[in-house]
Design a protein around this motif. Structure first.
Motif, PDB file in Angstrom:
ATOM      1  N   PHE A  33       0.836  -1.195   0.000  1.00 17.21           N
ATOM      2  CA  PHE A  33       0.000   0.000   0.000  1.00 17.21           C
ATOM      3  C   PHE A  33       0.876   1.252   0.000  1.00 17.21           C
ATOM      4  CE2 PHE A  33      -3.729  -2.424   1.406  1.00 17.21           C
ATOM      5  CZ  PHE A  33      -3.154  -3.469   2.095  1.00 17.21           C
ATOM      6  N   TYR A  48      -2.974   0.452  -4.051  1.00 18.19           N
ATOM      7  CA  TYR A  48      -2.444  -0.759  -3.456  1.00 18.19           C
ATOM      8  C   TYR A  48      -2.272  -1.840  -4.512  1.00 18.19           C
ATOM      9  CZ  TYR A  48      -7.088  -2.995  -3.170  1.00 18.19           C
ATOM     10  OH  TYR A  48      -8.318  -3.550  -3.447  1.00 18.19           O
ATOM     11  N   LEU A  97      -2.464 -10.818   2.393  1.00 13.25           N
ATOM     12  CA  LEU A  97      -3.883 -11.026   2.157  1.00 13.25           C
ATOM     13  C   LEU A  97      -4.141 -12.517   2.029  1.00 13.25           C
ATOM     14  CD1 LEU A  97      -6.755 -10.100   1.478  1.00 13.25           C
ATOM     15  CD2 LEU A  97      -6.039  -9.907  -0.920  1.00 13.25           C
ATOM     16  N   GLY A 100      -8.945 -12.411   4.457  1.00 15.39           N
ATOM     17  CA  GLY A 100      -8.941 -11.092   5.067  1.00 15.39           C
ATOM     18  C   GLY A 100      -7.538 -10.525   5.093  1.00 15.39           C
ATOM     19  N   MET A 101      -7.458  -9.257   5.380  1.00 17.76           N
ATOM     20  CA  MET A 101      -6.155  -8.581   5.381  1.00 17.76           C
ATOM     21  C   MET A 101      -5.540  -8.697   6.767  1.00 17.76           C
ATOM     22  SD  MET A 101      -4.104  -6.954   3.401  1.00 17.76           S
ATOM     23  CE  MET A 101      -5.162  -6.490   2.033  1.00 17.76           C
ATOM     24  N   ALA A 102      -4.336  -9.215   6.828  1.00 16.79           N
ATOM     25  CA  ALA A 102      -3.612  -9.309   8.091  1.00 16.79           C
ATOM     26  C   ALA A 102      -3.072  -7.935   8.473  1.00 16.79           C
ATOM     27  CB  ALA A 102      -2.477 -10.316   7.959  1.00 16.79           C
ATOM     28  N   GLU A 103      -2.380  -7.867   9.592  1.00 15.76           N
ATOM     29  CA  GLU A 103      -1.850  -6.585  10.044  1.00 15.76           C
ATOM     30  C   GLU A 103      -0.886  -6.028   9.016  1.00 15.76           C
ATOM     31  OE1 GLU A 103       0.702  -8.698  13.359  1.00 15.76           O
ATOM     32  OE2 GLU A 103       1.409  -6.652  13.057  1.00 15.76           O
ATOM     33  N   ALA A 104      -0.907  -4.718   8.892  1.00 14.58           N
ATOM     34  CA  ALA A 104      -0.019  -4.034   7.965  1.00 14.58           C
ATOM     35  C   ALA A 104       1.198  -3.525   8.719  1.00 14.58           C
ATOM     36  CB  ALA A 104      -0.749  -2.872   7.301  1.00 14.58           C
ATOM     37  N   PHE A 106       4.196  -0.796   8.494  1.00 18.83           N
ATOM     38  CA  PHE A 106       4.503   0.466   7.845  1.00 18.83           C
ATOM     39  C   PHE A 106       5.999   0.757   7.854  1.00 18.83           C
ATOM     40  CE2 PHE A 106       0.587   2.931   7.021  1.00 18.83           C
ATOM     41  CZ  PHE A 106      -0.343   2.017   7.483  1.00 18.83           C
ATOM     42  N   GLY A 107       6.434   1.413   6.792  1.00 17.77           N
ATOM     43  CA  GLY A 107       7.768   1.980   6.799  1.00 17.77           C
ATOM     44  C   GLY A 107       7.785   3.264   7.617  1.00 17.77           C
TER      45      GLY A 107
ATOM     46  N   GLN B  33      -8.875  -3.201  12.660  1.00 22.93           N
ATOM     47  CA  GLN B  33      -7.558  -3.164  13.294  1.00 22.93           C
ATOM     48  C   GLN B  33      -7.343  -1.796  13.934  1.00 22.93           C
ATOM     49  OE1 GLN B  33      -4.512  -4.484  10.497  1.00 22.93           O
ATOM     50  NE2 GLN B  33      -5.985  -5.806   9.444  1.00 22.93           N
ATOM     51  N   TYR B  35      -4.261   0.871  15.236  1.00 22.45           N
ATOM     52  CA  TYR B  35      -2.863   1.217  15.072  1.00 22.45           C
ATOM     53  C   TYR B  35      -2.542   2.428  15.939  1.00 22.45           C
ATOM     54  CZ  TYR B  35      -2.626  -1.802  10.961  1.00 22.45           C
ATOM     55  OH  TYR B  35      -2.648  -2.878  10.112  1.00 22.45           O
ATOM     56  N   ASP B  92     -10.893  -3.619   7.207  1.00 23.35           N
ATOM     57  CA  ASP B  92     -10.708  -4.512   6.068  1.00 23.35           C
ATOM     58  C   ASP B  92     -12.114  -4.855   5.598  1.00 23.35           C
ATOM     59  OD1 ASP B  92      -9.695  -8.009   5.810  1.00 23.35           O
ATOM     60  OD2 ASP B  92     -10.099  -6.508   4.268  1.00 23.35           O
TER      61      ASP B  92
END
Lengths: 115, 111
Positions: A33, A48, A97, A100-104, A106-107, B33, B35, B92
């Motif tokens: 993303f 994305y 993915l 469902g989408m798992a945790e993202a 981030f940079g 989720q 954050y 999501d």
């Protein structure tokens, strides 16, 4: 794994110049993303990718913005020509993915200033 | 928009108090989720709650989900100064295969 790696961390450029932001996602993740964050608009999803294929770029503000993901380990976000209103922090995130989408993850972001 | 909306936008409490943040969203979801973002840093995942779950705990965090009301809450108990940050919910949505983030709550914990 070192996490999601973005470069550069900071970029200052003059209006009209081309800007390229880079991202290396976490190995094994199949979704990537690009987000933009400003005080006024918050965190906006720009585009994305899933399995290196762009799925939804409806968040890309204008044709001046383009993104590519030539392989599973690299993505770029390019702005050409840049404008002062593009100044923001740009985040890349990766996730997996499945059902469902798992945790993202981030940079650290690229802080872009266009003068 | 599928984007979640958090409230309050800003919250200031004394150390040791509990902090509650709420998130509302618009579409059916696979999961929701939460954050955290410290100033100038990237977002860090705190907890994920699936659509068939109603409550989840992780340390001092407690998350609830009410899919009938399309809302979630994040409770931080016994807050610490180090909890000062912005907190975001992300949804999501079914069929979307991405994550949409809310507007965030800015939490300040006063020592």
């Amino acid at each position: 794994d070192a996490g999601v790696i973005q470069s550069p961390r900071h970029e200052v450029t003059e209006m009209g110049q081309e800007v390229t932001l880079r991202c290396k996602p976490i190995s094994g993740h199949n979704s990537l993303f690009w987000y933009r964050q400003t005080m006024m608009r918050g965190l906006e999803l720009l585009i994305y990718f899933n399995n290196n294929v762009p799925i939804d770029d409806s968040g890309m503000p204008e044709d001046r913005f383009s993104a590519k993901m030539p392989n599973a380990s690299f993505s770029t976000l390019k702005i050409q020509p840049s404008e002062p209103r593009d100044s923001a922090v740009y985040f890349c995130a990766s996730s997996f993915l499945g059902r469902g989408m798992a945790e993202a993850f981030f940079g650290q972001g690229t802080r872009l200033t266009v003068v | 928009s599928q984007q979640g909306e958090e409230d309050p936008q800003a919250l200031s409490i004394q150390e040791g108090e509990n902090a509650t943040m709420n998130c509302s969203y618009k579409t059916s979801i696979n999961n929701l989720q939460w954050y955290r973002q410290n100033s100038g840093r990237g977002l860090v995942h705190l907890i994920l709650i699936r659509s068939n779950e109603r409550e989840k705990h992780s340390g001092r965090l407690r998350v609830t989900l009410d899919t009938s009301k399309k809302s979630s809450s994040l409770l931080i108990t016994a807050s610490r100064a180090a909890d000062t940050a912005s907190y975001f919910c992300a949804t999501d949505a079914l069929g979307a295969n991405n994550l949409f983030f809310g507007t965030g709550t800015r939490l300040t914990v006063i020592p």
